[in-house]
Scaffold this active site. Structure first.
Site, PDB file in Angstrom:
ATOM      1  N   GLU A 154       5.021 -42.296  68.984  1.00  0.00           N
ATOM      2  CA  GLU A 154       4.652 -43.329  69.945  1.00  0.00           C
ATOM      3  C   GLU A 154       3.568 -44.209  69.316  1.00  0.00           C
ATOM      4  O   GLU A 154       2.524 -43.706  68.888  1.00  0.00           O
ATOM      5  CB  GLU A 154       4.135 -42.693  71.235  1.00  0.00           C
ATOM      6  CG  GLU A 154       3.740 -43.680  72.314  1.00  0.00           C
ATOM      7  CD  GLU A 154       3.276 -42.995  73.599  1.00  0.00           C
ATOM      8  OE1 GLU A 154       3.126 -43.696  74.617  1.00  0.00           O
ATOM      9  OE2 GLU A 154       3.057 -41.763  73.568  1.00  0.00           O
ATOM     10  N   GLU A 240      -1.602 -49.548  82.015  1.00  0.00           N
ATOM     11  CA  GLU A 240      -1.727 -48.197  82.548  1.00  0.00           C
ATOM     12  C   GLU A 240      -2.976 -48.117  83.421  1.00  0.00           C
ATOM     13  O   GLU A 240      -4.090 -48.042  82.902  1.00  0.00           O
ATOM     14  CB  GLU A 240      -1.835 -47.168  81.423  1.00  0.00           C
ATOM     15  CG  GLU A 240      -0.551 -46.989  80.638  1.00  0.00           C
ATOM     16  CD  GLU A 240      -0.691 -45.945  79.536  1.00  0.00           C
ATOM     17  OE1 GLU A 240       0.240 -45.156  79.355  1.00  0.00           O
ATOM     18  OE2 GLU A 240      -1.748 -45.924  78.865  1.00  0.00           O
TER      19      GLU A 240
END
Length: 260
Positions: A154, A240
């Site tokens: 990631e 986020e």
């Protein structure tokens, strides 16, 4: 960061939308309508090579809160969208990753990608008391058909760190890429290894224009990233939230491409 549950969207209703406007006479000002309003937990919309996910995957950690994502406009050259949220409880838990993702043909090796150009202009208002990040999130995997909810690796590129939130792992280097200095953090996210680049001076990159392939090249040359056997799985940008709000993250323009 963390597991993105938008793959569940296939079993949920896709929010449909009308066109951005219909022909009118020159004497009437056309009304520009939003393309989609996404308010259910995994609400999803796709058009013109982009996909959008409300993706409130971590809402279970909140004591209260909600989030809705609005797609304003979509074209092959770029998109505009926003997400409004308020979350309380679970101080150090991510509640969601509302995002815009670039659609592309599966099975592309990272080593065969010439460039990953992207451009974004964004803002957060109001900002007081919120804890969140603004970040690109890119998954890669050896299996080109890997589930889109995770990968082997990631890559996160944080454009802002708001309210003292932290990335996964520990700082391992500071490097100059795409004209900026970045602190690199690495650590595990489940079975994935995460590479997170944060602005070394703590600034917010509210206008950002870069080739993200530069970050993969650096990781291959300096951090042991296996660029020759990894395939691109998802290419997303979003925010986020941890706690705070009500607030609104607004992307006035965003584009991303995969050039081979």
């Amino acid at each position: 960061m963390l597991f993105h549950a938008f793959f569940l969207a296939s079993v949920l209703a896709v929010v449909s939308a009308g066109p951005l406007g219909t022909p009118v006479s020159q004497s009437v000002t056309p009304v520009r309508r939003q393309a989609a309003s996404l308010c259910s937990q995994y609400a999803y919309y796709a058009a013109s090579g982009y996909e959008f996910n409300n993706n409130n995957w971590g809402k279970g950690a909140a004591s209260s809160g909600n989030q809705c994502t609005t797609v304003q406009s979509v074209s092959g050259s770029g998109v505009s969208w926003s997400t409004s949220w308020t979350w309380q409880g679970g101080q150090d838990n991510v509640k969601s990753y509302a995002n815009a993702g670039r659609l592309f043909d599966r099975g592309i090796k990272i080593s065969n990608i010439k460039s990953l150009p992207t451009n974004i202009q964004w803002d957060y208002q109001p900002r007081d008391g919120i804890r969140a990040n603004v970040a690109y999130d890119v998954f890669t995997a050896a299996d080109p058909n890997h589930d889109k909810s995770s990968g082997d690796y990631e890559l996160m590129i944080w454009l802002a760190r708001i309210g003292g939130v932290y990335p996964i792992g520990n700082k391992v280097a500071t490097v100059n890429l795409a004209g900026f200095n970045w602190d690199l953090y690495t650590g595990p996210n489940g079975s994935m290894k995460v590479f997170s680049f944060l602005p070394a001076d703590g600034s917010w990159k509210m206008s950002f224009n870069a080739d993200l392939k530069l970050f993969f090249n650096y990781l291959a040359q300096n951090q042991g990233y296996p660029i020759n056997n990894q395939h691109l799985i998802v290419f997303q940008q979003g925010t986020e939230p941890f706690t705070g709000g009500p607030t609104k993250y607004t992307v006035s323009s965003y584009s991303a491409n995969v050039n081979t």
